[in-house]
Design a protein around this motif. Structure first.
Motif: not given
Length: 180
Positions: A71-93
């Motif tokens: 979904e975000h492989g070619g994304a802007d650095f800050f967009v990718l960083l936000e996507a990673v952060a939101l994934r971490i919140v969605a999946a605390p495990a």
């Protein structure tokens, strides 16, 4: 033969979906019987697919990274960083898993995969001057670990607010510094 393989793949996905839900609700140390019940499979099916808890959590981690790459492989650095952060919140495990990794294992495997995910977007951000020049792909597992600290919020809304604040602070920290 194809039907058996697709059925096995479906059961594996059911187990991963169930583990994601159970671990999000009860933590990474939740009884695996909850995963079995949520997935609607037998215990033997769980252990045939994932012989130990670590294999199950690693598969969740791999699946999350594959989704981010897609979904975000070619994304802007800050967009990718936000996507990673939101994934971490969605999946605390996944954040629990990340914290459980020792320094040696973060140098390869998941840590290297995170570094690869950020390599091109980070290089582009550094070239454009939006990121500091000394930020390297190898730093990204550390940055992801910092994002995992946002899980201390008592509710999903609070964790999202903490992620936003963490991203604001990280953005300032990784931004290019003016000449001194």
């Amino acid at each position: 033969m194809t039907t058996l393989r697709s059925d096995a793949a479906l059961r594996r996905e059911q187990i991963l979906d169930a583990a994601d839900a159970v671990f999000a609700a009860h933590g990474i140390t939740a009884p695996l019987d909850l995963v079995v019940a949520q997935a609607g499979v037998g215990r033997a099916t769980l252990y045939r697919n994932f012989p130990e808890r670590a294999a199950l959590v690693e598969a969740l981690f791999d699946r999350a990274l594959a989704q981010l790459e897609l979904e975000h492989g070619g994304a802007d650095f800050f967009v990718l960083l936000e996507a990673v952060a939101l994934r971490i919140v969605a999946a605390p495990a996944l954040a629990d898993y990340w914290r459980a990794l020792d320094a040696v294992s973060t140098a390869r495997g998941p840590g290297e995969r995170i570094a690869r995910l950020f390599r091109a977007p980070l290089a582009k951000a550094v070239r454009s001057g939006s990121c500091r020049a000394d930020l390297k792909p190898a730093d990204m597992p550390l940055v992801c670990g910092m994002l995992g600290a946002t899980l201390r919020g008592s509710s999903p809304a609070r964790r999202r607010a903490l992620v936003k604040r963490t991203l604001d602070l990280l953005a300032a920290g990784v931004a290019a510094w003016p000449e001194r």
